[in-house]
Scaffold this motif. Structure first.
Motif, PDB file in Angstrom:
ATOM      1  N   ARG A  68      44.009 -19.320  -2.658  1.00  0.00           N
ATOM      2  CA  ARG A  68      43.018 -18.284  -2.922  1.00  0.00           C
ATOM      3  C   ARG A  68      42.535 -18.368  -4.348  1.00  0.00           C
ATOM      4  NH1 ARG A  68      45.456 -12.635  -1.800  1.00  0.00           N
ATOM      5  NH2 ARG A  68      43.416 -11.953  -2.507  1.00  0.00           N
ATOM      6  N   ASP A  69      41.326 -17.864  -4.541  1.00  0.00           N
ATOM      7  CA  ASP A  69      40.753 -17.661  -5.857  1.00  0.00           C
ATOM      8  C   ASP A  69      40.549 -16.157  -5.996  1.00  0.00           C
ATOM      9  OD1 ASP A  69      39.210 -17.380  -8.129  1.00  0.00           O
ATOM     10  OD2 ASP A  69      37.990 -19.142  -7.722  1.00  0.00           O
ATOM     11  N   ALA A  70      41.487 -15.512  -6.663  1.00  0.00           N
ATOM     12  CA  ALA A  70      41.448 -14.063  -6.749  1.00  0.00           C
ATOM     13  C   ALA A  70      40.224 -13.564  -7.495  1.00  0.00           C
ATOM     14  CB  ALA A  70      42.725 -13.552  -7.417  1.00  0.00           C
ATOM     15  N   THR A  71      39.728 -14.356  -8.424  1.00  0.00           N
ATOM     16  CA  THR A  71      38.559 -13.933  -9.190  1.00  0.00           C
ATOM     17  C   THR A  71      37.312 -13.865  -8.322  1.00  0.00           C
ATOM     18  OG1 THR A  71      38.018 -16.182  -9.873  1.00  0.00           O
ATOM     19  CG2 THR A  71      39.535 -14.944 -11.270  1.00  0.00           C
ATOM     20  N   LYS A  72      37.322 -14.616  -7.237  1.00  0.00           N
ATOM     21  CA  LYS A  72      36.168 -14.651  -6.336  1.00  0.00           C
ATOM     22  C   LYS A  72      36.462 -13.952  -5.010  1.00  0.00           C
ATOM     23  CE  LYS A  72      34.549 -19.093  -8.159  1.00  0.00           C
ATOM     24  NZ  LYS A  72      34.208 -20.502  -7.824  1.00  0.00           N
ATOM     25  N   ASN A  73      37.646 -13.351  -4.896  1.00  0.00           N
ATOM     26  CA  ASN A  73      38.042 -12.725  -3.628  1.00  0.00           C
ATOM     27  C   ASN A  73      37.833 -13.684  -2.460  1.00  0.00           C
ATOM     28  OD1 ASN A  73      38.845 -10.134  -4.604  1.00  0.00           O
ATOM     29  ND2 ASN A  73      36.700  -9.590  -4.832  1.00  0.00           N
ATOM     30  N   THR A  74      38.250 -14.916  -2.664  1.00  0.00           N
ATOM     31  CA  THR A  74      38.030 -15.958  -1.669  1.00  0.00           C
ATOM     32  C   THR A  74      39.344 -16.627  -1.298  1.00  0.00           C
ATOM     33  OG1 THR A  74      35.796 -16.371  -2.484  1.00  0.00           O
ATOM     34  CG2 THR A  74      36.801 -18.100  -1.161  1.00  0.00           C
ATOM     35  N   VAL A  75      39.512 -16.879  -0.012  1.00  0.00           N
ATOM     36  CA  VAL A  75      40.692 -17.594   0.465  1.00  0.00           C
ATOM     37  C   VAL A  75      40.231 -18.870   1.150  1.00  0.00           C
ATOM     38  CG1 VAL A  75      40.771 -16.392   2.706  1.00  0.00           C
ATOM     39  CG2 VAL A  75      42.855 -17.385   1.743  1.00  0.00           C
ATOM     40  N   TYR A  76      41.038 -19.904   1.025  1.00  0.00           N
ATOM     41  CA  TYR A  76      40.716 -21.203   1.581  1.00  0.00           C
ATOM     42  C   TYR A  76      41.823 -21.646   2.534  1.00  0.00           C
ATOM     43  CZ  TYR A  76      37.791 -21.091  -2.598  1.00  0.00           C
ATOM     44  OH  TYR A  76      36.906 -20.721  -3.568  1.00  0.00           O
ATOM     45  N   LEU A  77      41.457 -22.479   3.480  1.00  0.00           N
ATOM     46  CA  LEU A  77      42.451 -23.089   4.362  1.00  0.00           C
ATOM     47  C   LEU A  77      42.100 -24.564   4.515  1.00  0.00           C
ATOM     48  CD1 LEU A  77      44.976 -22.419   6.076  1.00  0.00           C
ATOM     49  CD2 LEU A  77      43.447 -22.334   8.067  1.00  0.00           C
ATOM     50  N   GLN A  78      42.982 -25.413   4.007  1.00  0.00           N
ATOM     51  CA  GLN A  78      42.820 -26.848   4.144  1.00  0.00           C
ATOM     52  C   GLN A  78      43.573 -27.295   5.390  1.00  0.00           C
ATOM     53  OE1 GLN A  78      41.004 -29.040   2.387  1.00  0.00           O
ATOM     54  NE2 GLN A  78      41.704 -30.743   3.672  1.00  0.00           N
ATOM     55  N   LEU A  79      42.861 -27.931   6.300  1.00  0.00           N
ATOM     56  CA  LEU A  79      43.437 -28.370   7.561  1.00  0.00           C
ATOM     57  C   LEU A  79      43.517 -29.894   7.548  1.00  0.00           C
ATOM     58  CD1 LEU A  79      41.668 -25.676   8.035  1.00  0.00           C
ATOM     59  CD2 LEU A  79      41.810 -26.262  10.431  1.00  0.00           C
ATOM     60  N   ASP A  80      44.706 -30.428   7.513  1.00  0.00           N
ATOM     61  CA  ASP A  80      44.932 -31.870   7.500  1.00  0.00           C
ATOM     62  C   ASP A  80      45.684 -32.305   8.752  1.00  0.00           C
ATOM     63  OD1 ASP A  80      45.592 -31.558   3.991  1.00  0.00           O
ATOM     64  OD2 ASP A  80      43.763 -32.293   4.936  1.00  0.00           O
ATOM     65  N   ASN A  81      45.562 -33.601   9.062  1.00  0.00           N
ATOM     66  CA  ASN A  81      46.240 -34.170  10.215  1.00  0.00           C
ATOM     67  C   ASN A  81      45.986 -33.316  11.467  1.00  0.00           C
ATOM     68  OD1 ASN A  81      47.848 -35.896  11.726  1.00  0.00           O
ATOM     69  ND2 ASN A  81      49.766 -34.885  11.123  1.00  0.00           N
ATOM     70  N   LEU A  82      44.720 -33.035  11.702  1.00  0.00           N
ATOM     71  CA  LEU A  82      44.359 -32.160  12.815  1.00  0.00           C
ATOM     72  C   LEU A  82      44.674 -32.795  14.162  1.00  0.00           C
ATOM     73  CD1 LEU A  82      41.084 -30.758  11.303  1.00  0.00           C
ATOM     74  CD2 LEU A  82      42.934 -29.356  12.241  1.00  0.00           C
ATOM     75  N   LYS A  83      45.028 -31.926  15.101  1.00  0.00           N
ATOM     76  CA  LYS A  83      45.373 -32.349  16.450  1.00  0.00           C
ATOM     77  C   LYS A  83      44.439 -31.652  17.438  1.00  0.00           C
ATOM     78  CE  LYS A  83      50.258 -32.473  15.093  1.00  0.00           C
ATOM     79  NZ  LYS A  83      51.623 -31.954  15.384  1.00  0.00           N
ATOM     80  N   PRO A  84      44.249 -32.220  18.615  1.00  0.00           N
ATOM     81  CA  PRO A  84      43.384 -31.554  19.610  1.00  0.00           C
ATOM     82  C   PRO A  84      43.822 -30.116  19.905  1.00  0.00           C
ATOM     83  CG  PRO A  84      43.792 -33.813  20.257  1.00  0.00           C
ATOM     84  CD  PRO A  84      44.658 -33.557  19.060  1.00  0.00           C
TER      85      PRO A  84
END
Length: 122
Positions: A68-84
């Motif tokens: 998260r970037d608290a200064t921007k009130n933003t949360v991120y989700l990095q999705l790696d090695n994705l599966k069906p």
């Protein structure tokens, strides 16, 4: 009332990666990510607390990363090695409280994004 706008979904091949983001229109505390596949129940997959401590569902642990970037009130989700089986509509959620009893439980959250589709082809 706080509004959440999530984005970043798309179509990717198995083994690939995607990055999701969610911006809140105002101040929020704990933020999380959920997903729901057709015919299945909503699943809490990741959440992050005020001290940036993350928590993950076993189904995504080691493959997804929440930040998260608290200064921007933003949360991120990095999705790696994705599966069906990761194919689903992904939703961000937020609450004014910083500490939730069960941050992977949807009922804990007051605000929800509109969702962004993630599709993983085999």
């Amino acid at each position: 009332e706080v509004q959440l706008v999530d984005s970043g979904g798309g179509l990717v091949q198995a083994g690939g990666s995607l990055s999701l983001s969610c911006a809140a229109s105002g101040y929020v505390g704990c933020m999380g990510w959920f997903r729901q596949a057709p015919g299945k129940e909503r699943e809490g997959i990741a959440a992050i607390f005020s001290d940036d401590t993350p928590t993950y569902a076993d189904s995504v642990k080691g493959r997804f990363t929440i930040s998260r970037d608290a200064t921007k009130n933003t949360v991120y989700l990095q999705l790696d090695n994705l599966k069906p089986e990761d194919t689903a509509m992904y939703y961000c959620a937020a609450d004014q409280r910083w500490l939730l009893r069960n941050p992977l439980l949807g009922q804990e959250y007051s605000y929800w994004g509109q969702g962004t589709q993630v599709t993983v082809s085999s």
